[in-house]
Design a protein around this motif. Structure first.
Motif, PDB file in Angstrom:
ATOM      1  N   ALA A 268      -0.049 -12.657  -3.582  1.00 55.77           N
ATOM      2  CA  ALA A 268      -1.306 -13.093  -4.186  1.00 55.77           C
ATOM      3  C   ALA A 268      -2.332 -11.963  -4.185  1.00 55.77           C
ATOM      4  CB  ALA A 268      -1.850 -14.309  -3.433  1.00 55.77           C
ATOM      5  N   THR A 269      -2.379 -11.196  -3.088  1.00 58.62           N
ATOM      6  CA  THR A 269      -3.306 -10.064  -3.016  1.00 58.62           C
ATOM      7  C   THR A 269      -3.016  -9.052  -4.112  1.00 58.62           C
ATOM      8  OG1 THR A 269      -3.614 -10.311  -0.631  1.00 58.62           O
ATOM      9  CG2 THR A 269      -4.102  -8.144  -1.578  1.00 58.62           C
ATOM     10  N   LEU A 270      -1.747  -8.713  -4.283  1.00 63.20           N
ATOM     11  CA  LEU A 270      -1.369  -7.716  -5.281  1.00 63.20           C
ATOM     12  C   LEU A 270      -1.606  -8.231  -6.693  1.00 63.20           C
ATOM     13  CD1 LEU A 270      -0.190  -4.888  -5.559  1.00 63.20           C
ATOM     14  CD2 LEU A 270       2.093  -5.907  -5.576  1.00 63.20           C
ATOM     15  N   ALA A 271      -1.361  -9.521  -6.917  1.00 69.04           N
ATOM     16  CA  ALA A 271      -1.615 -10.093  -8.238  1.00 69.04           C
ATOM     17  C   ALA A 271      -3.094 -10.030  -8.593  1.00 69.04           C
ATOM     18  CB  ALA A 271      -1.124 -11.539  -8.278  1.00 69.04           C
ATOM     19  N   GLY A 272      -3.949 -10.191  -7.590  1.00 66.73           N
ATOM     20  CA  GLY A 272      -5.388 -10.180  -7.846  1.00 66.73           C
ATOM     21  C   GLY A 272      -6.010  -8.796  -7.809  1.00 66.73           C
ATOM     22  N   ARG A 273      -5.289  -7.815  -7.253  1.00 65.42           N
ATOM     23  CA  ARG A 273      -5.838  -6.463  -7.130  1.00 65.42           C
ATOM     24  C   ARG A 273      -4.805  -5.440  -7.608  1.00 65.42           C
ATOM     25  NH1 ARG A 273      -8.007  -5.173  -1.366  1.00 65.42           N
ATOM     26  NH2 ARG A 273      -8.748  -3.356  -2.553  1.00 65.42           N
ATOM     27  N   PRO A 274      -4.626  -5.316  -8.921  1.00 63.26           N
ATOM     28  CA  PRO A 274      -3.608  -4.402  -9.455  1.00 63.26           C
ATOM     29  C   PRO A 274      -3.845  -2.944  -9.092  1.00 63.26           C
ATOM     30  CG  PRO A 274      -5.020  -5.265 -11.213  1.00 63.26           C
ATOM     31  CD  PRO A 274      -5.320  -6.063  -9.994  1.00 63.26           C
ATOM     32  N   GLU A 275      -5.080  -2.594  -8.663  1.00 67.00           N
ATOM     33  CA  GLU A 275      -5.331  -1.215  -8.247  1.00 67.00           C
ATOM     34  C   GLU A 275      -4.537  -0.849  -6.997  1.00 67.00           C
ATOM     35  OE1 GLU A 275      -8.554  -3.674  -6.144  1.00 67.00           O
ATOM     36  OE2 GLU A 275      -7.512  -3.655  -8.102  1.00 67.00           O
ATOM     37  N   LEU A 276      -4.007  -1.861  -6.300  1.00 72.81           N
ATOM     38  CA  LEU A 276      -3.197  -1.605  -5.110  1.00 72.81           C
ATOM     39  C   LEU A 276      -1.743  -1.268  -5.440  1.00 72.81           C
ATOM     40  CD1 LEU A 276      -4.332  -4.480  -2.702  1.00 72.81           C
ATOM     41  CD2 LEU A 276      -4.986  -2.070  -2.615  1.00 72.81           C
ATOM     42  N   LEU A 277      -1.373  -1.306  -6.710  1.00 69.32           N
ATOM     43  CA  LEU A 277       0.024  -1.119  -7.080  1.00 69.32           C
ATOM     44  C   LEU A 277       0.628   0.196  -6.586  1.00 69.32           C
ATOM     45  CD1 LEU A 277       0.196  -2.724 -10.622  1.00 69.32           C
ATOM     46  CD2 LEU A 277       1.742  -3.213  -8.723  1.00 69.32           C
ATOM     47  N   PRO A 278      -0.029   1.350  -6.729  1.00 69.00           N
ATOM     48  CA  PRO A 278       0.624   2.586  -6.254  1.00 69.00           C
ATOM     49  C   PRO A 278       0.971   2.571  -4.767  1.00 69.00           C
ATOM     50  CG  PRO A 278      -1.100   3.127  -7.812  1.00 69.00           C
ATOM     51  CD  PRO A 278      -1.237   1.658  -7.535  1.00 69.00           C
ATOM     52  N   PRO A 279       0.037   2.263  -3.849  1.00 65.94           N
ATOM     53  CA  PRO A 279       0.443   2.215  -2.446  1.00 65.94           C
ATOM     54  C   PRO A 279       1.372   1.046  -2.137  1.00 65.94           C
ATOM     55  CG  PRO A 279      -1.847   1.516  -2.651  1.00 65.94           C
ATOM     56  CD  PRO A 279      -1.432   2.064  -3.984  1.00 65.94           C
ATOM     57  N   ALA A 280       1.221  -0.061  -2.865  1.00 69.17           N
ATOM     58  CA  ALA A 280       2.102  -1.205  -2.636  1.00 69.17           C
ATOM     59  C   ALA A 280       3.544  -0.854  -2.999  1.00 69.17           C
ATOM     60  CB  ALA A 280       1.632  -2.416  -3.444  1.00 69.17           C
ATOM     61  N   LEU A 336       4.911  -5.729   6.288  1.00 66.44           N
ATOM     62  CA  LEU A 336       4.545  -5.179   4.983  1.00 66.44           C
ATOM     63  C   LEU A 336       3.057  -4.872   4.978  1.00 66.44           C
ATOM     64  CD1 LEU A 336       5.987  -4.708   2.178  1.00 66.44           C
ATOM     65  CD2 LEU A 336       5.050  -6.931   1.503  1.00 66.44           C
ATOM     66  N   HIS A 337       2.713  -3.590   4.899  1.00 65.48           N
ATOM     67  CA  HIS A 337       1.308  -3.164   4.915  1.00 65.48           C
ATOM     68  C   HIS A 337       1.038  -2.277   3.697  1.00 65.48           C
ATOM     69  CE1 HIS A 337       0.608  -4.786   8.901  1.00 65.48           C
ATOM     70  NE2 HIS A 337       1.618  -4.090   9.392  1.00 65.48           N
ATOM     71  N   PHE A 338       0.324  -2.816   2.714  1.00 63.64           N
ATOM     72  CA  PHE A 338       0.044  -2.042   1.507  1.00 63.64           C
ATOM     73  C   PHE A 338      -0.866  -0.849   1.771  1.00 63.64           C
ATOM     74  CE2 PHE A 338       0.675  -6.087  -1.257  1.00 63.64           C
ATOM     75  CZ  PHE A 338       2.045  -5.936  -1.160  1.00 63.64           C
ATOM     76  N   ASP A 339      -1.607  -0.877   2.879  1.00 64.89           N
ATOM     77  CA  ASP A 339      -2.511   0.235   3.191  1.00 64.89           C
ATOM     78  C   ASP A 339      -1.886   1.223   4.172  1.00 64.89           C
ATOM     79  OD1 ASP A 339      -2.499  -1.406   5.384  1.00 64.89           O
ATOM     80  OD2 ASP A 339      -4.684  -1.464   5.646  1.00 64.89           O
ATOM     81  N   ARG A 340      -0.575   1.183   4.330  1.00 61.99           N
ATOM     82  CA  ARG A 340       0.095   2.093   5.262  1.00 61.99           C
ATOM     83  C   ARG A 340      -0.082   3.540   4.785  1.00 61.99           C
ATOM     84  NH1 ARG A 340       3.976   1.134   9.012  1.00 61.99           N
ATOM     85  NH2 ARG A 340       4.444  -0.939   8.159  1.00 61.99           N
ATOM     86  N   THR A 341      -0.639   4.371   5.646  1.00 66.61           N
ATOM     87  CA  THR A 341      -0.822   5.778   5.318  1.00 66.61           C
ATOM     88  C   THR A 341      -0.831   6.610   6.590  1.00 66.61           C
ATOM     89  OG1 THR A 341      -2.244   7.387   4.171  1.00 66.61           O
ATOM     90  CG2 THR A 341      -3.371   5.579   5.299  1.00 66.61           C
ATOM     91  N   PRO A 342      -0.104   7.727   6.601  1.00 68.38           N
ATOM     92  CA  PRO A 342       0.806   8.173   5.532  1.00 68.38           C
ATOM     93  C   PRO A 342       2.046   7.302   5.474  1.00 68.38           C
ATOM     94  CG  PRO A 342       1.060   9.555   7.467  1.00 68.38           C
ATOM     95  CD  PRO A 342      -0.081   8.615   7.783  1.00 68.38           C
ATOM     96  N   ASN A 343       2.799   7.483   4.393  1.00 72.22           N
ATOM     97  CA  ASN A 343       3.997   6.673   4.214  1.00 72.22           C
ATOM     98  C   ASN A 343       5.151   7.572   3.739  1.00 72.22           C
ATOM     99  OD1 ASN A 343       5.861   4.644   3.845  1.00 72.22           O
ATOM    100  ND2 ASN A 343       4.554   3.368   2.553  1.00 72.22           N
TER     101      ASN A 343
END
Length: 423
Positions: A268-280, A336-343
């Protein structure tokens, strides 16, 4: 571990559904393990991030099949002759300096700037594939309607596959990379696929020689005519492009979707925030990679590897998936952490055999997931998760069908609990 130790079996429905508990156990036991594949061939599996990272750049480990010993050749799930000699001398099975020369022929076609410029074209392809689906509320097999088609259309665009040859390509030919041992009852069908694909490649090369363009396939044919490539090398590279250039992306789309369906809040988070697609996408690649294991590597002589004696010519395989779930490199690795950095995941390998199409695959995954989540709201499984059938391919992960429902149901409570669990 000694060569006489009982091998760990890397096959079976439960293993393919979720290999990660076994990988965690193996990591705890050490970095190298004797394993057995469905064909009966045994190999040495490298687990753990640091061990995998080092093995992938170890100059002592070569990939040419001539390095394999008699025990490996007796049961390895490789192609029979004459196809083995004619289709298996591509980049994945070459060592420097020949590997370097062959790789140089294809890198421009997959350069990040070039494939990024094609993103609008890829987006149009993705939109067109979903155009016929109902706008609100429906069911579909996402492999059939999208995941099996989109990567092939992208590949055809990038390498210059003529429309008539794109129409003629049989996706069933992709199964030639799945394990079918010499005594397997499916061996005749496997060999028939090989012959069909080999004839297709011969016809394609003949066509490109008669109608040259500026595309990658034309350039490879020109390199053959200029004696920069042997005939077997040309056929093998076309084979690699057609099979390795699309099937892994199909699998990666499915593994990413299954992961998201198991994590409805992140979906749901990714569907609502497509700007997260690259790190996701990077995190989804790390979390469950379609390239589960690397292809064979061999030592030329008996060699110590992390305290284990490896006989010359035995196959060594690196578990990319086990490395990518190593808590010593990735804290909370199973989450699963979309904000994982570095990856710094190893989903595309590492070293000289790092996937040359990595930039293209990343764009494909961003476009595919973004389009599916935008076009199919409230996405959820349409069957119980235990009914998903994972590919039996020894080195790859993915599902052959992915029945989903969408529209008319909130995300909360959907996902792994079953179809329409919240409706």
């Amino acid at each position: 571990m000694s060569p006489s130790s009982e091998p760990v079996e890397l096959y079976g429905p439960e293993y393919k559904r979720d290999p990660y508990p076994l990988y965690a156990e193996l990591r705890e036991r050490g970095p190298v393990h004797r394993v057995r594949f469905p064909s009966g061939v045994c190999a040495w599996l490298v687990t753990g991030y640091e061990a995998a990272h080092r093995a992938l750049t170890d100059p002592r480990l070569g990939k040419h099949h001539s390095r394999g010993n008699a025990a490996w050749r007796a049961r390895a799930s490789i192609m029979p002759e004459p196809q083995h000699s004619q289709l298996q001398v591509h980049l994945l099975h070459q060592d420097p300096p020949r590997h370097t020369a062959l790789r140089r022929l294809i890198t421009d076609a997959f350069a990040p700037q070039r494939v990024e410029a094609l993103r609008p074209r890829f987006q149009a392809m993705a939109d067109a594939l979903l155009h016929g689906l109902p706008d609100s509320g429906g069911k579909a097999d996402l492999v059939e309607v999208f995941a099996a088609r989109f990567p092939f259309q992208v590949l055809a665009e990038v390498i210059g596959l003529p429309p008539e040859f794109a129409d003629r390509f049989d996706r069933d030919w992709g199964k030639v990379v799945q394990p079918v041992g010499p005594e397997d009852p499916g061996r005749p069908a496997y060999e028939a696929r090989l012959r069909g694909l080999q004839q297709y490649i011969a016809d394609l090369v003949r066509h490109k020689r008669a109608e040259r363009g500026e595309d990658l396939l034309s350039r490879l044919v020109a390199a053959r005519d200029a004696d920069r490539l042997g005939q077997e090398e040309l056929d093998s590279m076309v084979f690699q492009l057609l099979v390795a250039g699309q099937e892994p992306v199909t699998h990666q789309i499915t593994t990413a979707l299954v992961t998201l369906l198991r994590h409805p809040t992140q979906l749901a988070t990714l569907a609502g925030r497509p700007e997260l697609l690259p790190p996701a996408v990077e995190e989804l690649l790390r979390h469950d990679s379609a390239f589960e294991l690397t292809t064979w590597r061999f030592f030329a002589e008996d060699t110590e590897l992390y305290g284990t004696r490896i006989p010359a010519g035995d196959s060594v395989i690196v578990s990319l998936s086990a490395a990518n779930r190593d808590d010593r490199q990735f804290p909370d690795a199973d989450a699963l952490h979309f904000d994982r950095t570095p990856n710094p995941h190893l989903a595309f390998g590492h070293g000289i055999h790092f996937c040359p199409g990595a930039a293209l695959a990343r764009i494909e995954l961003q476009v595919a997931l973004g389009t599916l989540l935008r076009r199919l709201p409230d996405l959820r499984l349409a069957v119980p998760e235990d009914e998903l059938e994972w590919t039996p391919a020894a080195l790859a992960r993915g599902v052959g069908r992915l029945p989903v429902a969408y529209g008319g149901c909130p995300y909360a409570g959907s996902g792994a609990n079953g179809p329409d669990a919240a409706c």
